[in-house]
Design a protein around this motif. Structure first.
Motif, PDB file in Angstrom:
ATOM      1  N   GLY A  36       0.822  -1.222   0.000  1.00 20.72           N
ATOM      2  CA  GLY A  36       0.000   0.000   0.000  1.00 20.72           C
ATOM      3  C   GLY A  36       0.848   1.261   0.000  1.00 20.72           C
ATOM      4  O   GLY A  36       0.505   2.243  -0.660  1.00 20.72           O
ATOM      5  N   GLU A  79      13.480  20.895   7.671  1.00 23.81           N
ATOM      6  CA  GLU A  79      12.255  21.344   8.343  1.00 23.81           C
ATOM      7  C   GLU A  79      12.196  20.749   9.739  1.00 23.81           C
ATOM      8  O   GLU A  79      11.151  20.800  10.393  1.00 23.81           O
ATOM      9  N   ALA A 110       9.333  23.155   3.915  1.00 22.42           N
ATOM     10  CA  ALA A 110       8.958  21.733   4.013  1.00 22.42           C
ATOM     11  C   ALA A 110       9.980  20.870   3.261  1.00 22.42           C
ATOM     12  O   ALA A 110      11.181  21.077   3.404  1.00 22.42           O
ATOM     13  N   CYS A 111       9.509  19.925   2.454  1.00 24.84           N
ATOM     14  CA  CYS A 111      10.452  19.011   1.780  1.00 24.84           C
ATOM     15  C   CYS A 111      11.097  19.626   0.545  1.00 24.84           C
ATOM     16  O   CYS A 111      11.892  18.974  -0.136  1.00 24.84           O
ATOM     17  N   TYR A 143       6.045  11.702  13.010  1.00 21.83           N
ATOM     18  CA  TYR A 143       4.617  12.026  12.930  1.00 21.83           C
ATOM     19  C   TYR A 143       3.881  11.781  14.241  1.00 21.83           C
ATOM     20  O   TYR A 143       2.762  12.257  14.412  1.00 21.83           O
ATOM     21  N   ALA A 148      -1.454   8.614  11.712  1.00 18.76           N
ATOM     22  CA  ALA A 148      -1.657   8.069  10.352  1.00 18.76           C
ATOM     23  C   ALA A 148      -0.344   8.014   9.571  1.00 18.76           C
ATOM     24  O   ALA A 148      -0.142   7.129   8.748  1.00 18.76           O
ATOM     25  N   SER A 201      -3.242  15.974   1.338  1.00 23.26           N
ATOM     26  CA  SER A 201      -1.837  16.184   0.962  1.00 23.26           C
ATOM     27  C   SER A 201      -1.469  15.343  -0.256  1.00 23.26           C
ATOM     28  O   SER A 201      -0.728  15.796  -1.130  1.00 23.26           O
ATOM     29  N   HIS A 233       9.819  13.383  -5.329  1.00 25.99           N
ATOM     30  CA  HIS A 233       9.827  13.449  -3.876  1.00 25.99           C
ATOM     31  C   HIS A 233       9.132  12.178  -3.379  1.00 25.99           C
ATOM     32  O   HIS A 233       8.087  11.785  -3.923  1.00 25.99           O
ATOM     33  N   PRO A 235       7.530  10.828  -0.207  1.00 23.14           N
ATOM     34  CA  PRO A 235       6.998  10.759   1.165  1.00 23.14           C
ATOM     35  C   PRO A 235       6.772   9.290   1.525  1.00 23.14           C
ATOM     36  O   PRO A 235       6.931   8.890   2.666  1.00 23.14           O
ATOM     37  N   TYR A 236       6.362   8.514   0.531  1.00 20.21           N
ATOM     38  CA  TYR A 236       6.361   7.046   0.530  1.00 20.21           C
ATOM     39  C   TYR A 236       6.264   6.676  -0.942  1.00 20.21           C
ATOM     40  O   TYR A 236       5.589   7.354  -1.730  1.00 20.21           O
ATOM     41  N   LYS A 238       4.805   4.663  -2.918  1.00 20.63           N
ATOM     42  CA  LYS A 238       3.574   4.386  -3.670  1.00 20.63           C
ATOM     43  C   LYS A 238       2.979   5.669  -4.250  1.00 20.63           C
ATOM     44  O   LYS A 238       2.431   5.667  -5.352  1.00 20.63           O
ATOM     45  N   LYS A 242       2.174   6.579  -8.250  1.00 14.77           N
ATOM     46  CA  LYS A 242       0.930   7.156  -8.787  1.00 14.77           C
ATOM     47  C   LYS A 242       1.261   8.391  -9.630  1.00 14.77           C
ATOM     48  O   LYS A 242       0.644   8.640 -10.658  1.00 14.77           O
ATOM     49  N   ASN A 276      10.574   8.343   4.891  1.00 19.54           N
ATOM     50  CA  ASN A 276      10.599   9.718   4.386  1.00 19.54           C
ATOM     51  C   ASN A 276      11.715  10.487   5.092  1.00 19.54           C
ATOM     52  O   ASN A 276      11.772  10.484   6.325  1.00 19.54           O
ATOM     53  N   SER A 309       5.297  20.467   1.200  1.00 17.10           N
ATOM     54  CA  SER A 309       3.947  20.840   1.615  1.00 17.10           C
ATOM     55  C   SER A 309       3.865  22.327   1.915  1.00 17.10           C
ATOM     56  O   SER A 309       4.853  22.972   2.268  1.00 17.10           O
TER      57      SER A 309
HETATM   58  P1  HMG Z   1      -3.394   5.491   5.764  1.00 14.45           P
HETATM   59  O1  HMG Z   1      -4.612   5.672   6.547  1.00 14.45           O
HETATM   60  O2  HMG Z   1      -2.183   4.988   6.454  1.00 14.45           O
HETATM   61  O3  HMG Z   1      -3.554   4.503   4.606  1.00 14.45           O
HETATM   62  O4  HMG Z   1      -3.062   6.893   5.133  1.00 14.45           O
HETATM   63  P2  HMG Z   1      -4.717   4.156   3.539  1.00 14.45           P
HETATM   64  O5  HMG Z   1      -5.853   3.497   4.219  1.00 14.45           O
HETATM   65  O6  HMG Z   1      -5.012   5.336   2.636  1.00 14.45           O
HETATM   66  O7  HMG Z   1      -3.897   3.056   2.756  1.00 14.45           O
HETATM   67  C1  HMG Z   1      -2.722   3.375   2.114  1.00 14.45           C
HETATM   68  C2  HMG Z   1      -2.650   2.493   0.880  1.00 14.45           C
HETATM   69  O8  HMG Z   1      -2.503   1.139   1.326  1.00 14.45           O
HETATM   70  C3  HMG Z   1      -3.902   2.527   0.031  1.00 14.45           C
HETATM   71  O9  HMG Z   1      -3.503   2.397  -1.306  1.00 14.45           O
HETATM   72  C4  HMG Z   1      -4.651   1.262   0.458  1.00 14.45           C
HETATM   73  O10 HMG Z   1      -5.527   0.745  -0.537  1.00 14.45           O
HETATM   74  C5  HMG Z   1      -3.462   0.335   0.670  1.00 14.45           C
HETATM   75  P3  HMG Z   1      -4.075   3.429  -2.412  1.00 14.45           P
HETATM   76  O11 HMG Z   1      -5.547   3.337  -2.328  1.00 14.45           O
HETATM   77  O12 HMG Z   1      -3.602   4.793  -1.972  1.00 14.45           O
HETATM   78  O13 HMG Z   1      -3.477   2.973  -3.680  1.00 14.45           O
HETATM   79  N1  HMG Z   1      -3.762  -0.818   1.531  1.00 14.45           N
HETATM   80  C6  HMG Z   1      -3.359  -2.071   1.253  1.00 14.45           C
HETATM   81  N2  HMG Z   1      -2.668  -2.567   0.207  1.00 14.45           N
HETATM   82  C7  HMG Z   1      -2.419  -3.912   0.224  1.00 14.45           C
HETATM   83  N3  HMG Z   1      -2.821  -4.746   1.214  1.00 14.45           N
HETATM   84  C8  HMG Z   1      -3.512  -4.272   2.269  1.00 14.45           C
HETATM   85  C9  HMG Z   1      -3.809  -2.875   2.322  1.00 14.45           C
HETATM   86  N4  HMG Z   1      -4.456  -2.086   3.208  1.00 14.45           N
HETATM   87  C10 HMG Z   1      -4.417  -0.813   2.708  1.00 14.45           C
HETATM   88  N5  HMG Z   1      -3.908  -5.107   3.242  1.00 14.45           N
HETATM   89  C11 HMG Z   1      -1.575   8.530   4.333  1.00 14.45           C
HETATM   90  C12 HMG Z   1      -2.102   7.123   4.134  1.00 14.45           C
HETATM   91  C13 HMG Z   1      -0.737   8.916   3.138  1.00 14.45           C
HETATM   92  C14 HMG Z   1      -2.780   9.494   4.411  1.00 14.45           C
HETATM   93  C15 HMG Z   1      -0.764   8.571   5.644  1.00 14.45           C
HETATM   94  O14 HMG Z   1       0.307   7.671   5.536  1.00 14.45           O
HETATM   95  C16 HMG Z   1      -0.253   9.949   5.974  1.00 14.45           C
HETATM   96  O15 HMG Z   1      -0.940  10.780   6.546  1.00 14.45           O
HETATM   97  N6  HMG Z   1       1.047  10.207   5.625  1.00 14.45           N
HETATM   98  C17 HMG Z   1       1.687  11.494   5.864  1.00 14.45           C
HETATM   99  C18 HMG Z   1       1.360  12.524   4.802  1.00 14.45           C
HETATM  100  C19 HMG Z   1       2.011  12.193   3.479  1.00 14.45           C
HETATM  101  O16 HMG Z   1       2.960  11.443   3.375  1.00 14.45           O
HETATM  102  N7  HMG Z   1       1.514  12.840   2.417  1.00 14.45           N
HETATM  103  C20 HMG Z   1       2.105  12.709   1.103  1.00 14.45           C
HETATM  104  C21 HMG Z   1       1.910  13.963   0.258  1.00 14.45           C
HETATM  105  S1  HMG Z   1       2.489  15.407   1.124  1.00 14.45           S
HETATM  106  C22 HMG Z   1       4.204  15.340   0.933  1.00 14.45           C
HETATM  107  O17 HMG Z   1       4.729  14.611   0.155  1.00 14.45           O
HETATM  108  C23 HMG Z   1       5.001  16.251   1.823  1.00 14.45           C
HETATM  109  C24 HMG Z   1       5.644  15.607   3.028  1.00 14.45           C
HETATM  110  O18 HMG Z   1       6.802  14.863   2.637  1.00 14.45           O
HETATM  111  C25 HMG Z   1       6.003  16.672   4.055  1.00 14.45           C
HETATM  112  C26 HMG Z   1       6.785  17.888   3.588  1.00 14.45           C
HETATM  113  O19 HMG Z   1       6.720  18.380   2.484  1.00 14.45           O
HETATM  114  O20 HMG Z   1       7.440  18.439   4.477  1.00 14.45           O
HETATM  115  C27 HMG Z   1       4.717  14.638   3.728  1.00 14.45           C
END
Ligand code: HMG
Length: 391
Positions: A36, A79, A110-111, A143, A148, A201, A233, A235-236, A238, A242, A276, A309
């Protein structure tokens, strides 16, 4: 004359949290993380390892005495800074023994700020081709326990030496940036962990990519086929996958598609095991691509998507130069295997430990493993760093 990245170094913590351990503790299926999010493990730092020690450790792996005599600009992008006033680069400059007549500054968005740092370094070297600029992106992503974003934490620094006639890659003059004032992820001064609107995000990341890419294509009459690889970039990983799919046009040749996808896989090898590292994460992706791809060649063009961000994003490109492989390592993955694995309890204690300051502003710490440099203690509110004797 060309300007670009002459050397790249990387440092991370000596401790790791395997995501099997986290999945079990948080009642999640491991596939949620490994499939995921496309993450396997996270680097975890003790209190004696911070963005200064990580930055200095990353840079000391690449710098010679001649480099230290020629560097006159030290930029640390972060950051997760340790002081609201004094720049981390001032400590790093001293720990590395860089000649005194240098400019040292810390940059933040941020990043994204590592990318701004590279742009500043490029302008500086353009004007002063015999000088070198050190840009280090260093962060600890925390975090919060059971949050999350917990499975996407990490820690590390990427150091890049920017010079004229570089031996890894040259910058192109094609940067396209975008700013949008949003609250997707932010950390007010009073909070040690960020506030995150997670799903929003991810939408902002992908939409910033789509719109910046469209503007880049318009300004430069560019096609995806012009690029041998694209780094994002991370963050994870996956989310970046996309992103890659989003910029692939309909009808893209299948063999080119699999070529780009193979390069994408090469670019996420290190992040899968580190998590990350905010400002450094795009550049860890670049390093991973360069060290793990078997097919990249001199002359290849690499696209980079930087996202921080808040939000600022930028797309730009690099060209690989003859002999770039000689400036890289082929055994870096083995270093990551040497990290000590933590139980969930040990991770929660280690990663979230806070300095216990006396009224005079002193704090002592237990002994932990760190890289070449360590925060030894705090005395009178001053952070005292040491270079460890065995290095
Ligand atoms: P979440 O609640 O952990 O996960 O939130 P979810 O329920 O959305 O599931 C994640 C993925 O796992 C999904 O895939 C699920 O389907 C899959 P998707 O639908 O996205 O393709 N999944 C599974 N796959 C296989 N087997 C399973 C299974 N169960 C679920 N059994 C969230 C995810 C990103 C919201 C959370 O991790 C989060 O809040 N992360 C922090 C924010 C973040 O990274 N945002 C990214 C964009 S912002 C950015 O890049 C800037 C940053 O680096 C900071 C900066 O700039 O300073 C963060």
């Amino acid at each position: 004359m060309t300007i670009g990245i002459d050397k790249i170094g990387f440092a991370t913590s000596q401790y790791v949290l395997k995501l099997e351990e986290l999945a079990q503790a948080r009642g999640q299926k491991i596939e949620k993380y490994t499939t995921g999010l496309m993450l396997d493990a996270l680097s975890i730092t003790p209190i004696t390892e911070d963005i200064v020690t990580l930055a200095a450790s990353a840079a000391q792996t690449i710098l010679t005495d001649d480099d230290k005599a020629a560097i006159d600009m030290v930029i640390v992008a972060t950051e997760s800074g340790i002081d609201q006033s004094k720049a981390a680069s001032v400590y790093v400059h001293q720990l590395l023994g860089i000649q005194p007549f240098a400019r040292s500054v810390e940059m933040k968005e941020a990043c994204y700020a590592g990318t701004a740092g590279l742009n500043y370094a490029k302008l500086h070297v353009e004007k002063n081709p015999d000088r070198k600029a050190l840009v280090i992106a260093s962060d600890i992503a925390k975090y919060g326990i059971a949050s999350a974003g917990e499975a996407t934490q990490g820690a590390g620094a990427v150091a890049m030496l920017v010079t004229s006639n570089p031996r890894i890659a040259t910058f192109s003059d094609d940067n396209v940036a975008q700013t949008r004032d949003i609250y997707d992820f932010w950390r007010p001064n009073y909070s040690t962990t960020p506030f995150v609107d997670g799903i929003y995000s991810t939408k902002q990341y992908l939409d910033s990519l789509k719109t910046t890419w469209a503007e880049y294509q318009k300004r430069h009459q560019a096609n995806l086929e012009d690029f041998a690889a694209f780094c994002f970039h991370l963050p994870y990983p996956k989310l970046a996958l996309k992103g890659l799919k989003k910029i692939m046009p309909k009808g893209l040749d299948e063999s080119f598609k699999s070529h780009l996808t193979n390069h994408f896989e090469a670019s996420i090898q290190y992040s899968r095991k580190v998590g990350n590292i905010y400002t450094g994460s795009l550049y860890l992706g670049l390093l991973s691509l360069l060290e793990n791809s078997q097919t990249l060649q001199a002359g290849d063009k690499i696209g980079l998507f930087s996202y921080g961000s808040g939000a600022v994003s930028e797309i730009f490109s690099l060209y690989l130069v003859d002999g770039f492989k000689e400036m890289l390592r082929s055994d870096r993955a083995a270093d990551l295997e040497k990290r000590s694995a933590l139980s969930i309890g040990a991770y929660e204690k280690l990663f979230y430990e806070e300095a216990n300051l006396t009224e005079e502003g002193n704090a002592k710490f237990d002994t932990y493993d760190t890289g070449t440099f360590a925060l030894e203690h705090i005395q009178n509110h001053q952070r005292i760093y040491v270079r460890k004797e065995h290095d």
